[in-house]
Design a protein around this motif. Sequence first.
Motif, PDB file in Angstrom:
ATOM      1  N   LYS A  53     -24.295  24.263  20.921  1.00 42.62           N
ATOM      2  CA  LYS A  53     -23.393  24.327  19.777  1.00 42.62           C
ATOM      3  C   LYS A  53     -23.574  25.637  19.001  1.00 42.62           C
ATOM      4  O   LYS A  53     -22.616  26.201  18.480  1.00 42.62           O
ATOM      5  N   LEU A  54     -24.845  26.108  18.988  1.00 45.06           N
ATOM      6  CA  LEU A  54     -25.125  27.348  18.267  1.00 45.06           C
ATOM      7  C   LEU A  54     -24.252  28.487  18.778  1.00 45.06           C
ATOM      8  O   LEU A  54     -23.789  29.336  18.025  1.00 45.06           O
ATOM      9  N   PHE A  55     -24.000  28.491  20.100  1.00 42.22           N
ATOM     10  CA  PHE A  55     -23.200  29.554  20.691  1.00 42.22           C
ATOM     11  C   PHE A  55     -21.705  29.334  20.450  1.00 42.22           C
ATOM     12  O   PHE A  55     -20.997  30.231  19.994  1.00 42.22           O
ATOM     13  N   THR A  56     -21.229  28.123  20.725  1.00 37.51           N
ATOM     14  CA  THR A  56     -19.786  27.903  20.635  1.00 37.51           C
ATOM     15  C   THR A  56     -19.288  27.975  19.198  1.00 37.51           C
ATOM     16  O   THR A  56     -18.144  28.334  18.953  1.00 37.51           O
ATOM     17  N   SER A  57     -20.191  27.664  18.238  1.00 40.33           N
ATOM     18  CA  SER A  57     -19.711  27.657  16.858  1.00 40.33           C
ATOM     19  C   SER A  57     -19.488  29.069  16.324  1.00 40.33           C
ATOM     20  O   SER A  57     -18.796  29.250  15.323  1.00 40.33           O
ATOM     21  N   ILE A  58     -20.059  30.100  17.006  1.00 37.55           N
ATOM     22  CA  ILE A  58     -19.832  31.477  16.554  1.00 37.55           C
ATOM     23  C   ILE A  58     -18.334  31.764  16.518  1.00 37.55           C
ATOM     24  O   ILE A  58     -17.807  32.336  15.574  1.00 37.55           O
ATOM     25  N   GLY A  59     -17.651  31.348  17.558  1.00 37.04           N
ATOM     26  CA  GLY A  59     -16.232  31.654  17.634  1.00 37.04           C
ATOM     27  C   GLY A  59     -15.348  30.518  17.166  1.00 37.04           C
ATOM     28  O   GLY A  59     -14.198  30.735  16.778  1.00 37.04           O
ATOM     29  N   LEU A  60     -15.869  29.283  17.232  1.00 37.89           N
ATOM     30  CA  LEU A  60     -14.990  28.145  17.003  1.00 37.89           C
ATOM     31  C   LEU A  60     -15.304  27.343  15.740  1.00 37.89           C
ATOM     32  O   LEU A  60     -14.468  26.577  15.276  1.00 37.89           O
TER      33      LEU A  60
ATOM     34  N   ARG B 279     -15.911  26.327  11.834  1.00 37.26           N
ATOM     35  CA  ARG B 279     -15.091  26.736  10.703  1.00 37.26           C
ATOM     36  C   ARG B 279     -15.675  26.310   9.356  1.00 37.26           C
ATOM     37  O   ARG B 279     -16.366  25.314   9.238  1.00 37.26           O
ATOM     38  N   ILE B 280     -15.395  27.131   8.358  1.00 30.21           N
ATOM     39  CA  ILE B 280     -15.691  26.760   6.986  1.00 30.21           C
ATOM     40  C   ILE B 280     -14.348  26.696   6.295  1.00 30.21           C
ATOM     41  O   ILE B 280     -13.610  27.692   6.311  1.00 30.21           O
TER      42      ILE B 280
ATOM     43  N   THR C 200     -11.793  29.947  10.689  1.00 24.83           N
ATOM     44  CA  THR C 200     -12.905  29.952  11.645  1.00 24.83           C
ATOM     45  C   THR C 200     -13.875  31.071  11.307  1.00 24.83           C
ATOM     46  O   THR C 200     -13.536  32.015  10.623  1.00 24.83           O
ATOM     47  N   PHE C 201     -15.095  30.940  11.847  1.00 23.60           N
ATOM     48  CA  PHE C 201     -16.156  31.905  11.548  1.00 23.60           C
ATOM     49  C   PHE C 201     -15.767  33.366  11.780  1.00 23.60           C
ATOM     50  O   PHE C 201     -16.097  34.217  10.962  1.00 23.60           O
TER      51      PHE C 201
END
Lengths: 328, 332
Positions: B151-158, B160-161, B165-166
Amino acid sequence: MNKNTIRKLVSAGLLLILILIFTISSDYFLTLGNFMEIFRDASVVGIIGIGVTMVILTAGIDLSTGSIMALVGMTMANIYRYTLLPIWVMILAGLLVGTLAGLFNGVIITKFSLPEFIATLSTMSIFRALTYIISIKQNGLITSQALKARSFILLGKSVGGIYYVIIVFVLLAVIGQVILKYTRFGTNLYAVGSNIKAAQLSGINTDRTRALAYVITGFCAGIASVFMTARLQSTTALLGEGMEFNVIAAVVVGGCSLAGGRGDIVGTLIGAIFMATLDNGIYKFQINTAYQLIIKGIIIICVVVFDSWYNNFMDEASRNKKLKGVGE
Amino acid sequence: MKKKFSMEKYSRIFILLLFIIVLTVIRPKSFPTVNNISNVLWSISVVGILVSGSIFVMLLGGIDLSVGSLMGLSAVVTVITIRNYDYSNKGVILGITLALFVGIAAGALHGFLVMTFHVPAFLVTFATQSIYLGISMVLTNNKILSCLEPKLFTSIGLGRIGPFTFPIYFMILIALLSFFILNKTVLGRHIYAVGGNPEASRISGISVKKITLISYITSGLTAAIGGIVLASMTQQGMASTGSGYDTEVITAAVIGGVSLVGGAGTIQGAIVGAMLVGLLNNGMNLMNVPSTNQGLVKGLVIICAVALDIMQKNEKKVHLPFSKKKKAGGNV
C-alpha cells in the motif's frame, strides 16, 4: 595536413577498427553479400545525411526527417491506392511533399526566427500526426499499405549485385560534395555556420541559405522514403521512426561540428557506413536490440566529447604556431 | 511599460480560463465531472513535477530531452527493487531511494558533460535518452512488470487527501520549493544571471560550472520523482513508461513563457503552461481526436507560442544596442 583531413582519418580509422573486430569474431561478416547489405542500409541514412549535413553546417538541426519519410510514404500509398496515376507521378508527388515539408521547416525557422531545434521537434510530431491522418484505414484500424507496382518495387532491387539505392546515394553524395565545395551556395553554408553576423554583413542572404538547406533535407528524406518503401514493398505510419537519431549520429560521427561551419559529405558517408556496420554487427552477434540503443548513445557521446577536445587541442596548436611565427 | 508587463503576465491565465469555459460549454456532460477533473489534475501533476526541475536547465538555455526515458528508468528501478524485496515496505523505501539516486547520477552526468566539454545539451540528452531506454529494456527484458502491492507504494500515486490525489500535493510542494529557490535564494538569482549572460556572470565571479551542474541534477531528480509517481499511478514498471513526456514538458514550459535561449521564464508560468497542456490533451480526448493525431495540434501550439514569444521580445529589444543572439542548443 589540414585539421579536417585528420578528423576524417580518425572516423575512417574507427570504422576500420569496427570492421576488424567484427571480422575476427564472426565468419559471416566479411562477405561481399554482407557488405552490400551494409552499404544498402548506409545509403538510406546517408541520403538523408546529405541534407542534414548542410543543415548542421549552418549550425542548425533537423529532427523531423523520420516523420517526413513517413509522410512521403503515406502520400504515395494514397495515390497508389485511390488513383490510376502512373508510378512516376506518384514518386514525384511524394518528393514534392517531402520538399514542401522541408520548406515549412525552413520558413518557420527563418521567417519566425524559431530555434531550429524546437521548430523541427514540433514539425516532427506534426508530420507524424499528418501521416496518421492520411493513413489508410480498414474498419477504422490503421493498416500498412502495400505498394506493389512492378516498376516501383524494381527500385528496391539490385543491378549486377549493386542495389539501386547505393548508386543513387553515391550520385547524390558526389553532387552534394560538389555543391558544398564549388558553388556559391556551398560557400554560403559554411559562411553562415561559421559566423552568421559576418555572413550577413558581407551581403549573403542568410535566411535564404538556411531555408534552402532545410528544403534540400526534405527532398533527400523524400528520396530515402521512396527507396525504403520500394524495398519494403509497403509503408506504415511508423516508417522512419528513430531515423533522425541515426542520421544525426552518422553526421556527427563523420565529423560535422554541431556549432556549424565544419564538415562535409565525405565525412557523412563514412559516418553512415559506420552506423550501418555497427547495426549489422550487433545484429549478426544476435545481441539484444536494447544494447544497440545503449551502444549507439555511448558512441555519440564519445564522439562529441572527442570532437570538443580535438577542436580545443587543434586551436591551441595553431595559436602556438602563429605565436612562434611572430617571434621569428 | 509596466502596465504591458502585467498584461502579459495574466494573459496565460485568461487563456486558461477561456479554455475551461469553452470546454464546459461544448462538452457540458463529460468535462465538468469530478472524474474528469481528477483525471486532468493527474496528468497535470506529473508534467508539473517534471517542469519544476527542468525549468532550471531551460533557464540556462539548455534542454533536457532525456526526461522521458529517465522517468522510465526510475520507474523500472523502483518496481524491480520492490519485487525483489517481496513487496515489503523496506523494498519501497529502498527502491525510491535508488531511483532518486539514479536521477541525481544521470543529471550529474549531463551537467558534467555539458560544463566540461561544452557539448550542446540537446545532443548529450538526445544520446543519453537512448542509453536510459536501452538500460530499462535490458533490466525489464522488455516486459511490463506489474506491482500492485504494498500500500505504501500504490498510495504514492493513488492515495488521496480530500478530493485530490497525492501527486497533486507533490506537484504543489515541488513547485513551491522550486519557486522559493528561483526567487528567494542566491542560487536562483545566479541561475537567471548565467542564463541571461554566461560570460558576464563568469566575470562577476559566479561559478558557472557549479550552477550548470546543480541545474542538471535538479532536472534529473524531478524526472526520477515523476517516474516513481507514474509507476505508482499505473502500478507497473515499463521501459517506455515516460515516452512522450519530454515533449510534454517542453511544451508546458514554452507555453508558459519560458524562453529556450535562457534567462527568462517563471515557475508559475510553467505550471500554468502544464495546466494548459493538460486541458488541451483532455479537450482533444473529449472531442474524440485519436491520440495519434493530437501531435498535429500540439506541434502547432508550440510553434505559435514560441513565435509569439519571439515577436514580443523583438518588439521590446529594438532599443537595445546589443540584442543577444545565441546559437541553437546553447552551450550552457
